[in-house]
Design a protein around this motif. Structure first.
Motif, short mmCIF file in Angstrom:
data_model
loop_
_atom_site.label_atom_id
_atom_site.label_comp_id
_atom_site.label_asym_id
_atom_site.label_seq_id
_atom_site.Cartn_x
_atom_site.Cartn_y
_atom_site.Cartn_z
N LEU A 66 2.00 53.19 5.56
CA LEU A 66 2.37 52.78 6.92
C LEU A 66 1.37 51.78 7.49
O LEU A 66 1.73 50.92 8.30
CB LEU A 66 2.45 54.00 7.83
N ASP A 67 0.12 51.86 7.03
CA ASP A 67 -0.93 50.99 7.54
C ASP A 67 -0.69 49.53 7.17
O ASP A 67 -1.25 48.63 7.80
CB ASP A 67 -2.29 51.45 7.00
N ARG A 68 0.14 49.28 6.15
CA ARG A 68 0.45 47.91 5.77
C ARG A 68 1.08 47.15 6.92
O ARG A 68 1.00 45.92 6.99
CB ARG A 68 1.37 47.90 4.55
N HIS A 69 1.72 47.86 7.82
CA HIS A 69 2.43 47.21 8.92
C HIS A 69 1.63 47.27 10.23
O HIS A 69 2.19 47.21 11.31
CB HIS A 69 3.80 47.86 9.11
N CYS A 111 -8.31 46.70 19.00
CA CYS A 111 -6.89 46.68 19.33
C CYS A 111 -6.09 46.38 18.07
O CYS A 111 -6.62 45.91 17.08
CB CYS A 111 -6.59 45.67 20.44
N TRP A 112 -4.80 46.66 18.16
CA TRP A 112 -3.94 46.48 16.99
C TRP A 112 -2.57 45.99 17.44
O TRP A 112 -2.21 46.08 18.60
CB TRP A 112 -3.82 47.79 16.22
N SER A 113 -1.81 45.51 16.46
CA SER A 113 -0.43 45.12 16.70
C SER A 113 0.37 45.40 15.43
O SER A 113 -0.21 45.61 14.35
CB SER A 113 -0.33 43.63 17.07
N LEU A 114 1.69 45.39 15.54
CA LEU A 114 2.55 45.61 14.38
C LEU A 114 2.74 44.30 13.61
O LEU A 114 2.71 43.22 14.20
CB LEU A 114 3.91 46.14 14.83
N LYS A 115 2.91 44.43 12.30
CA LYS A 115 3.17 43.23 11.50
C LYS A 115 4.25 43.54 10.45
O LYS A 115 4.36 44.66 9.95
CB LYS A 115 1.90 42.74 10.82
#
Length: 266
Positions: free
Chosen positions: A194-197, A206-210
């Motif tokens: 799941l961390d791939r995205h 901070c983070w965002s979806l990819k």
């Protein structure tokens, strides 16, 4: 149905993804060339096997030939998926090839044992499926349920193959670490897969979806693990089939393999 234009609209099914496969191949030119050359050798081995008479269904020559055919299809799919930058499905199939390599190692050293286990596991799987049908009342033809129950009761209780045991007791035991890493990285629904995205900033604040293609280094690692698992299978099968010419071609390809980078750690 027409292919949509942009990656944002159709992901890996878009025209943009299809066109970009040329750039992905260019970024790993030597690895893709090696992979295509290996595939050519595999197909030569398969063609030779199909022209021969392998004998009985469960003779070691027949089993080895079918194992290589299974591996070749998976390997070809790894190449095509890697061209599109589809890391997770490509690596899922690499893990399948690693499992094939454990089987190949046993065919090389103790073929009778692994062939017997393959047969028994087939019986094990069929009985588990039949038990599930009965336990969950999935039997649609109730007129024949008595006969079905009787047939299930006569099935022998067999064991599933423990590929960890087969791996660590075989010649390719080092590959079991790749097997575990690929399982966590791509095969299973896991925190790592799941961390791939997920995209984090350098500070980790901070983070965002990819949703994107794998980069060159990730493609390198994928092709490296695929070739690393596939070559030993080819060598075993050519040993079993006494295919001296293609065995020599595989060993020559190993020299090229060892000179290439192995990519980012999986």
């Amino acid at each position: 149905m027409d292919r949509q234009e942009y990656f944002e609209d159709a992901g890996f099914l878009s025209r943009a993804a299809w066109r970009d496969r040329h750039n992905i191949r260019a970024g790993n030119r030597e690895w893709f060339q090696l992979a295509f050359d290996l595939n050519s050798i595999l197909m030569k081995i398969i063609s030779a096997a199909m022209r021969s008479n392998p004998g009985f269904n469960w003779d070691v020559q027949a089993v080895a030939s079918r194992l290589l055919m299974r591996t070749a299809v998976s390997f070809q799919a790894v190449i095509k998926l890697s061209e599109l930058g589809m890391l997770s499905p490509a690596r899922t199939l690499v893990r399948t090839i690693v499992e094939d390599s454990f089987c190949a190692a046993k065919l090389d050293k103790n073929p009778g044992d692994i062939i017997e286990k393959l047969i028994k596991e087939s019986n094990f799987v069929r009985k588990k499926q039949a038990d599930f049908i009965l336990n969950r009342s999935l039997f649609e033809n109730h007129d024949g349920i008595a006969e079905f129950k009787e047939a299930v009761s006569k099935m022998q209780k067999e064991k599933k193959i423990d590929w960890k045991a087969e791996a660590i007791n075989g010649e390719l035991w080092r590959q079991y670490l790749n097997y575990m890493r690929l399982s966590d990285d791509s095969v299973h629904t896991s925190a790592l897969s799941l961390d791939r995205h997920l995209s984090r900033n350098d500070e980790g604040t901070c983070w965002s979806l990819k949703f994107q293609k794998g980069d060159d280094d990730e493609i390198t690692a994928t092709l490296h693990r695929a070739v690393l698992a596939t070559v030993p299978i080819g060598i075993v099968v050519t040993n079993v089939l006494e295919d001296v010419q293609n065995n020599g071609s595989l060993r020559a390809l190993c020299d090229r393999f060892q000179k290439l980078p192995d990519g980012r750690n999986i």
